[in-house]
Write a protein that holds these residues in place. Structure first.
Motif, mmCIF file in Angstrom:
data_model
loop_
_atom_site.group_PDB
_atom_site.id
_atom_site.type_symbol
_atom_site.label_atom_id
_atom_site.label_comp_id
_atom_site.label_asym_id
_atom_site.label_seq_id
_atom_site.Cartn_x
_atom_site.Cartn_y
_atom_site.Cartn_z
ATOM 1 N N PHE A 1 -21.542 37.825 16.126
ATOM 2 C CA PHE A 1 -22.135 36.976 16.715
ATOM 3 C C PHE A 1 -23.065 37.717 17.970
ATOM 4 C CE2 PHE A 1 -18.368 34.519 15.856
ATOM 5 C CZ PHE A 1 -18.753 34.019 14.270
ATOM 6 N N ALA A 2 -24.297 37.651 17.958
ATOM 7 C CA ALA A 2 -24.901 37.998 19.029
ATOM 8 C C ALA A 2 -25.484 37.351 20.103
ATOM 9 C CB ALA A 2 -26.663 38.290 18.277
ATOM 10 N N ILE A 3 -24.305 37.466 21.066
ATOM 11 C CA ILE A 3 -24.373 36.543 22.387
ATOM 12 C C ILE A 3 -25.603 36.918 23.361
ATOM 13 C CG2 ILE A 3 -23.124 35.939 24.580
ATOM 14 C CD1 ILE A 3 -21.890 35.319 21.887
ATOM 15 N N GLU A 4 -25.859 38.141 23.326
ATOM 16 C CA GLU A 4 -27.095 38.782 24.248
ATOM 17 C C GLU A 4 -27.841 39.922 23.468
ATOM 18 O OE1 GLU A 4 -25.431 39.720 28.042
ATOM 19 O OE2 GLU A 4 -24.864 37.794 28.522
ATOM 20 N N GLY A 5 -28.929 39.950 23.796
ATOM 21 C CA GLY A 5 -29.885 41.112 23.113
ATOM 22 C C GLY A 5 -30.347 40.941 21.986
ATOM 23 N N ASP A 6 -31.255 41.826 21.443
ATOM 24 C CA ASP A 6 -31.744 41.744 20.277
ATOM 25 C C ASP A 6 -31.272 42.853 19.427
ATOM 26 O OD1 ASP A 6 -33.567 39.947 20.973
ATOM 27 O OD2 ASP A 6 -35.138 41.069 21.927
ATOM 28 N N TYR A 7 -31.487 42.714 17.836
ATOM 29 C CA TYR A 7 -30.880 43.703 16.903
ATOM 30 C C TYR A 7 -32.024 43.492 15.942
ATOM 31 C CZ TYR A 7 -27.076 42.577 19.960
ATOM 32 O OH TYR A 7 -26.385 42.433 21.129
ATOM 33 N N ARG A 8 -31.888 44.850 15.280
ATOM 34 C CA ARG A 8 -32.737 45.009 13.946
ATOM 35 C C ARG A 8 -31.954 45.413 12.745
ATOM 36 N NH1 ARG A 8 -38.252 44.689 13.637
ATOM 37 N NH2 ARG A 8 -38.414 44.474 15.797
ATOM 38 N N ALA A 9 -32.299 44.562 11.722
ATOM 39 C CA ALA A 9 -31.730 45.021 10.213
ATOM 40 C C ALA A 9 -32.772 45.789 9.651
ATOM 41 C CB ALA A 9 -31.394 43.757 9.539
ATOM 42 N N ARG A 10 -32.200 46.973 8.994
ATOM 43 C CA ARG A 10 -33.316 48.122 8.439
ATOM 44 C C ARG A 10 -32.507 48.994 7.442
ATOM 45 N NH1 ARG A 10 -31.602 52.857 10.094
ATOM 46 N NH2 ARG A 10 -30.440 53.266 11.787
ATOM 47 N N LEU A 11 -33.243 49.627 6.712
ATOM 48 C CA LEU A 11 -32.636 50.768 5.902
ATOM 49 C C LEU A 11 -33.705 51.958 5.970
ATOM 50 C CD1 LEU A 11 -32.165 48.935 2.682
ATOM 51 C CD2 LEU A 11 -30.556 49.945 4.155
ATOM 52 N N GLU A 12 -33.264 53.121 5.776
ATOM 53 C CA GLU A 12 -33.842 54.149 6.272
ATOM 54 C C GLU A 12 -33.796 55.205 5.004
ATOM 55 O OE1 GLU A 12 -33.899 58.079 9.148
ATOM 56 O OE2 GLU A 12 -33.002 56.058 9.798
ATOM 57 N N THR A 13 -34.894 55.800 4.336
ATOM 58 C CA THR A 13 -34.662 56.730 3.308
ATOM 59 C C THR A 13 -34.222 58.238 3.973
ATOM 60 O OG1 THR A 13 -37.105 57.858 3.703
ATOM 61 C CG2 THR A 13 -36.913 55.718 2.304
ATOM 62 N N LEU A 14 -33.929 59.033 2.837
ATOM 63 C CA LEU A 14 -33.330 60.251 3.005
ATOM 64 C C LEU A 14 -34.465 61.219 4.006
ATOM 65 C CD1 LEU A 14 -31.343 61.279 -0.137
ATOM 66 C CD2 LEU A 14 -30.459 60.787 2.182
ATOM 67 N N LEU A 15 -35.888 60.938 3.582
ATOM 68 C CA LEU A 15 -36.705 61.411 4.477
ATOM 69 C C LEU A 15 -36.999 60.782 5.903
ATOM 70 C CD1 LEU A 15 -39.414 62.021 1.517
ATOM 71 C CD2 LEU A 15 -37.794 63.685 2.397
ATOM 72 N N GLY A 16 -36.327 59.813 6.122
ATOM 73 C CA GLY A 16 -36.573 59.230 7.528
ATOM 74 C C GLY A 16 -37.616 58.004 7.862
ATOM 75 N N GLN B 1 -38.412 54.514 7.779
ATOM 76 C CA GLN B 1 -37.618 53.120 7.779
ATOM 77 C C GLN B 1 -38.263 51.933 7.307
ATOM 78 O OE1 GLN B 1 -35.875 52.586 11.719
ATOM 79 N NE2 GLN B 1 -35.089 54.182 12.123
ATOM 80 N N VAL B 2 -37.505 51.044 6.812
ATOM 81 C CA VAL B 2 -37.998 49.777 6.371
ATOM 82 C C VAL B 2 -37.076 48.402 7.259
ATOM 83 C CG1 VAL B 2 -38.141 48.034 4.656
ATOM 84 C CG2 VAL B 2 -38.540 50.654 4.231
ATOM 85 N N ALA B 3 -37.834 47.850 8.095
ATOM 86 C CA ALA B 3 -37.181 46.927 8.898
ATOM 87 C C ALA B 3 -37.233 45.452 8.180
ATOM 88 C CB ALA B 3 -37.779 46.588 10.296
#
Length: 235
Positions: free
Chosen positions: A46-61, A63-65
């Motif tokens: 449960f995110a009480i405070e703050g912002d969070y990002r769901a993402r994946l990253e390839t082996l080459l770095g 990122q897909v958010a």
């Protein structure tokens, strides 16, 4: 504090007290990894405070958010319900506070409270709708139209003012690029074009949507109507 979480707002006081006793409270800093892709941990957060990002990253770095999760959101329920490894990583975008809920406590509340179980199911269904539209955009639309769609999503959670819709602490151009599958330079170029047409205005992290009707029209001419227009994006 748990009443800040949207899916918990209508849970009875007794059940909420029981849930609270099972939680582990955790202070986090910007950049902290909260959930790791493919990890077998099955807590719900449960995110009480703050912002969070769901993402994946390839082996080459690269990122897909997938989405930004603001205070009041929750995440991790898919692993808890389906008993599968984590499908994405979750990072803290800002300093914040999360409450870790054991799988057993979360599923126990769903079993006791049918209304809560329906709220959880509805949230998952809306997430499917949102991601379906994202897949359509990535497969069918040029980058500029994907950007228009993302701006409309941001606008749906913005602040209505006399001058238009204000998005405070807007994502960086790099963050928008990782969300829509583009390069940062291309996003910057298209945002400047929209600004020159009087559709948006940006001042550092404040983004103003000055003509949202025009933005919608530009997207509809290419994509047609989408379910996203009817979705509250505060998932």
């Amino acid at each position: 504090m748990l009443r800040k979480i949207r899916i918990l707002q209508d849970v009875g006081d007794g059940d909420l007290d029981t849930l609270a006793q099972a939680l582990n409270w955790r202070t986090v800093s910007a950049g902290d990894l909260i959930v790791s892709h493919l990890n077998t941990d099955n807590h719900v957060y449960f995110a009480i405070e703050g912002d969070y990002r769901a993402r994946l990253e390839t082996l080459l770095g690269r990122q897909v958010a997938f989405r930004l999760l603001a205070a009041g959101s929750h995440f991790g329920e898919i692993a808890a319900i389906s008993e599968t490894p984590r499908s994405v990583s979750i990072d803290a975008e800002t300093d914040g506070l999360v409450a870790e809920c054991p799988k057993e406590a979360f599923l126990g509340l769903m079993a006791r409270d049918g209304a809560f179980a329906t709220v959880v199911a509805a949230h998952l269904a809306r997430t499917v709708v949102a991601l379906t539209d994202r897949v359509f955009e990535l497969a069918a639309l040029e980058m500029r139209f994907r950007l228009y769609a993302e701006l409309l999503r941001l606008a749906s959670t913005g602040e209505q003012t006399d001058n238009g819709i204000l998005i405070r602490e807007a994502p960086t151009h790099e963050a928008i690029a990782s969300t829509i599958g583009a390069q940062r330079e291309a996003v910057t170029r298209e945002l400047r074009a929209l600004a020159s047409e009087g559709i948006i205005r940006q001042n550092k992290r404040e983004l103003w949507i000055l003509d949202i009707d025009r933005l919608r029209e530009l997207l509809r001419r290419r994509a047609g109507a989408t379910t996203s227009e009817a979705v509250d994006w505060r998932l």
